[in-house]
Write a protein that holds these residues in place. Structure first.
Motif, short mmCIF file in Angstrom:
data_model
loop_
_atom_site.label_atom_id
_atom_site.label_comp_id
_atom_site.label_asym_id
_atom_site.label_seq_id
_atom_site.Cartn_x
_atom_site.Cartn_y
_atom_site.Cartn_z
N LEU A 443 0.82 -1.20 0.00
CA LEU A 443 0.00 0.00 0.00
C LEU A 443 0.86 1.26 0.00
O LEU A 443 0.51 2.27 -0.63
CB LEU A 443 -0.93 -0.01 1.21
CG LEU A 443 -2.00 -1.11 1.20
CD1 LEU A 443 -2.81 -1.09 2.48
CD2 LEU A 443 -2.91 -0.97 -0.02
N MET A 444 2.01 1.20 0.68
CA MET A 444 2.92 2.35 0.65
C MET A 444 3.48 2.55 -0.76
O MET A 444 3.57 3.68 -1.25
CB MET A 444 4.05 2.15 1.66
CG MET A 444 3.63 2.39 3.10
SD MET A 444 5.02 2.34 4.26
CE MET A 444 5.13 0.59 4.59
N VAL A 445 3.86 1.46 -1.42
CA VAL A 445 4.36 1.55 -2.79
C VAL A 445 3.27 2.10 -3.71
O VAL A 445 3.54 2.95 -4.58
CB VAL A 445 4.86 0.18 -3.28
CG1 VAL A 445 5.17 0.21 -4.78
CG2 VAL A 445 6.09 -0.26 -2.49
N TYR A 446 2.04 1.65 -3.51
CA TYR A 446 0.92 2.14 -4.32
C TYR A 446 0.76 3.65 -4.17
O TYR A 446 0.64 4.38 -5.17
CB TYR A 446 -0.37 1.43 -3.91
CG TYR A 446 -1.61 2.00 -4.54
CD1 TYR A 446 -1.89 1.80 -5.89
CD2 TYR A 446 -2.49 2.77 -3.78
CE1 TYR A 446 -3.03 2.33 -6.47
CE2 TYR A 446 -3.63 3.31 -4.36
CZ TYR A 446 -3.89 3.09 -5.70
OH TYR A 446 -5.01 3.63 -6.28
N ASP A 447 0.77 4.13 -2.95
CA ASP A 447 0.61 5.57 -2.71
C ASP A 447 1.73 6.36 -3.37
O ASP A 447 1.49 7.41 -3.98
CB ASP A 447 0.60 5.85 -1.21
CG ASP A 447 -0.68 5.38 -0.54
OD1 ASP A 447 -1.68 5.19 -1.25
OD2 ASP A 447 -0.67 5.18 0.69
N VAL A 448 2.96 5.86 -3.27
CA VAL A 448 4.10 6.59 -3.85
C VAL A 448 4.00 6.62 -5.37
O VAL A 448 4.18 7.67 -6.01
CB VAL A 448 5.43 5.94 -3.41
CG1 VAL A 448 6.61 6.51 -4.22
CG2 VAL A 448 5.66 6.18 -1.92
N LEU A 449 3.72 5.47 -5.98
CA LEU A 449 3.63 5.42 -7.44
C LEU A 449 2.51 6.31 -7.96
O LEU A 449 2.65 6.96 -9.00
CB LEU A 449 3.42 3.97 -7.89
CG LEU A 449 4.61 3.02 -7.67
CD1 LEU A 449 4.22 1.59 -8.04
CD2 LEU A 449 5.83 3.46 -8.45
N CYS A 450 1.39 6.34 -7.24
CA CYS A 450 0.27 7.18 -7.68
C CYS A 450 0.61 8.67 -7.57
O CYS A 450 0.08 9.48 -8.34
CB CYS A 450 -0.97 6.86 -6.86
SG CYS A 450 -1.72 5.26 -7.26
#
Length: 548
Positions: A443-450
């Motif tokens: 979820l942290m990676v998702y937030d950063v990529l978005c």
């Protein structure tokens, strides 16, 4: 008299070859045993166990990772029994040792102790490398003849090691010393390379057949310093009937064509390489006496990576003349080489190194206690060092362990800025409240990529779901909770059929594919039959719709 040889290893899986060399070189007039512990063990318990063993002498091996704990341990032992003689040695006390003389020890063995330690036990008058409050040897650093060590019992197959060896690394050395003079490294202080004989090494390797261990790690600072000899050793390893791998530290820009070709064709599961890159900044490399052909180095890393070789490549943050932008370029350039693992380290100013003596010149501010990590330099602020630390954490937790590697590689190929993404992921990890679970990393990676807004969030979710579900044999808690109605499912199904969301490489490189639904999410499921485990492994691609 009874002698106990001991140390505090970093983890249980590690063992100390130094203690084993002392053991096989022992004076038979002493009753000698090895007791190993870890830095995580309770020091009161360790001290009690050592004292209860009723030794006359304790030999303690001190390293950068256990120095502070070793000081506490020495004090506790003497409080329990002031009559025990304590002798210490190891790289952490072989150069700058003065503060140790304030602790309740009898003396310090500087350098190689296979001979000098036992002289100290016998309290002989003149001992190479020995230091105490009353005596200092004229020869500061003791060395032994490797040909003499070859005549001793092998330290690699001692009977008391066999029971636990399957769960531990086996450390082997084929040489001592290093031909290079990198100013940040202790090995540069012993630049006379000494080699064990080929016959001795081949005999050790052949004895590995029928043995078990977690991995064989070679301690040689430069395995390929003698190319023809190194190739013979590698060829012998290739032919061994064993189930574990072998790790070497190599200088890859000097590796010749014959060795490169060999490793391209060799069993990729048999070998693992450590490659010190440290920096791509030429001024930085010159300042620390690091001589390497960067073009050749990159070429060879890419070549062996493409051949499927397992490589661990290193960068050091905080070296002279490298600011944050320069380190960012080094990291991104090394990342693009495609190595299996990238190690991002923060410079440590080790005792005795040339670079530690140049602290004022380069504006180093560093921790005064081991491991002496830098806090800032002329080129890096405290905040800059923290950013590099964030990149290290993200690289370890999300990339090197292959947890989210496919997603990250895909996004980086699409143009996402490598260093900035990893720095932001690491920052979120550092700021996270509580214990981080596997799902939290995704979820942290998702937030950063978005945040970079370079691709549709649905694509990012699909990639992350693929990496996420592969972690589990059974269905875990869904990564994303978006729900779909029947009309949205039909719409997404048609999008998938038309290949609007995935290129063929993403869709077809995992095996047989089928479409399905899971937790109200549309999934593209691929199944691979695992012949060893006899069950299908599931890979999930997910396409979410808007919340209803």
């Amino acid at each position: 008299m009874k002698v106990i040889l001991t140390t505090l290893n970093a983890k249980f899986i590690h063992t100390s070859l130094a203690l084993r060399w002392l053991y096989v070189a022992r004076d038979v007039s002493f009753n000698t045993e090895i007791q190993e512990y870890t830095i995580r063990d309770n020091l009161d318990d360790v001290a009690s166990k050592l004292v209860e063993s009723n030794p006359d002498i304790i030999g303690l091996s001190v390293y950068i990772w256990n120095q502070e704990e070793s000081k506490q341990l020495v004090t506790k032992i003497i409080e329990m029994n002031p009559n025990i003689r304590i002798l210490i040695g190891g790289p952490e006390v072989s150069y700058e040792y003065e503060d140790w003389l304030n602790y309740p020890i009898e003396g310090i063995l500087r350098g190689e102790g296979e001979i000098t330690f036992w002289k100290a036990c016998r309290q002989e008058k003149e001992i190479d490398g020995f230091v105490s409050k009353a005596y200092k040897s004229e020869i500061p650093y003791a060395k032994v003849q490797l040909s003499w060590l070859e005549t001793l019992e092998s330290p690699y197959f001692l009977p008391f090691d066999l029971e636990n060896q399957k769960n531990r690394y086996l450390y082997v050395e084929t040489s001592r010393g290093c031909p290079y003079r990198c100013s940040y490294c202790l090995s540069s202080l012993d630049n006379q390379v000494r080699l064990y004989s080929e016959q001795y090494i081949m005999n050790i390797l052949k004895q590995l057949e029928g043995k078990v261990c977690k991995q064989v790690k070679f301690l040689d600072r430069t395995f390929n310093v003698k190319p023809e000899r190194a190739l013979k050793i590698a060829q012998c390893i290739e032919q061994l009937n064993v189930d574990f791998s072998f790790q070497f530290e190599v200088v890859l820009d000097t590796m010749n064509e014959e060795m490169l070709s060999f490793f391209e064709q060799a069993n990729k599961e048999r070998f693992r390489f450590e490659v010190g890159v440290q920096s791509f900044n030429k001024q930085t490399l010159q300042a620390v006496n690091r001589i390497q052909n960067l073009d050749k180095l990159v070429q060879n890393i890419k070549r062996l990576s493409q051949a499927g070789c397992v490589m661990h490549v290193d960068l050091i943050g905080g070296l002279p003349y490298e600011d944050l932008n320069s380190f960012k370029q080094s990291y991104s350039q090394l990342f693009a080489c495609g190595a299996s693992e990238i190690q991002v380290g923060i410079l440590k100013l080790l005792k005795g190194t040339v670079l530690r003596k140049e602290t004022h010149e380069f504006g180093f501010i560093y921790d005064q206690e081991s491991p002496y990590t830098i806090q800032k330099t002329k080129w890096l602020s405290v905040a800059d060092v923290q950013i590099i630390e964030n990149v290290y954490q993200a690289t370890e937790k999300c990339y090197n362990n292959h947890r989210i590697r496919t997603t990250l590689d895909t996004c980086f190929n699409w143009g996402y800025p490598i260093f900035d993404v990893m720095a932001n992921i690491g920052y979120r990890m550092r700021m996270y409240q509580g214990q981080v679970q596997v799902r939290d990393y995704f979820l942290m990676v998702y937030d950063v990529l978005c945040e970079f807004n370079l691709h549709d969030e649905k694509i990012i979710k699909a990639l992350l779901n693929t990496d996420y579900y592969i972690q589990f044999k059974q269905n875990p808690k869904p990564l994303f909770m978006d729900e779909l109605n029947s009309d949205k499912k039909k719409e997404l199904f048609q999008l998938w059929v038309n290949h609007n969301y995935f290129n063929e490489q993403i869709l077809y490189n995992y095996g047989k594919i089928r479409l399905g639904f899971y937790k109200n999410q549309i999934m593209i499921q691929t199944l691979i039959y695992d012949a060893n485990q006899n069950y299908p492994t599931r890979f999930w691609f997910s396409l979410e719709g808007e919340k209803q």
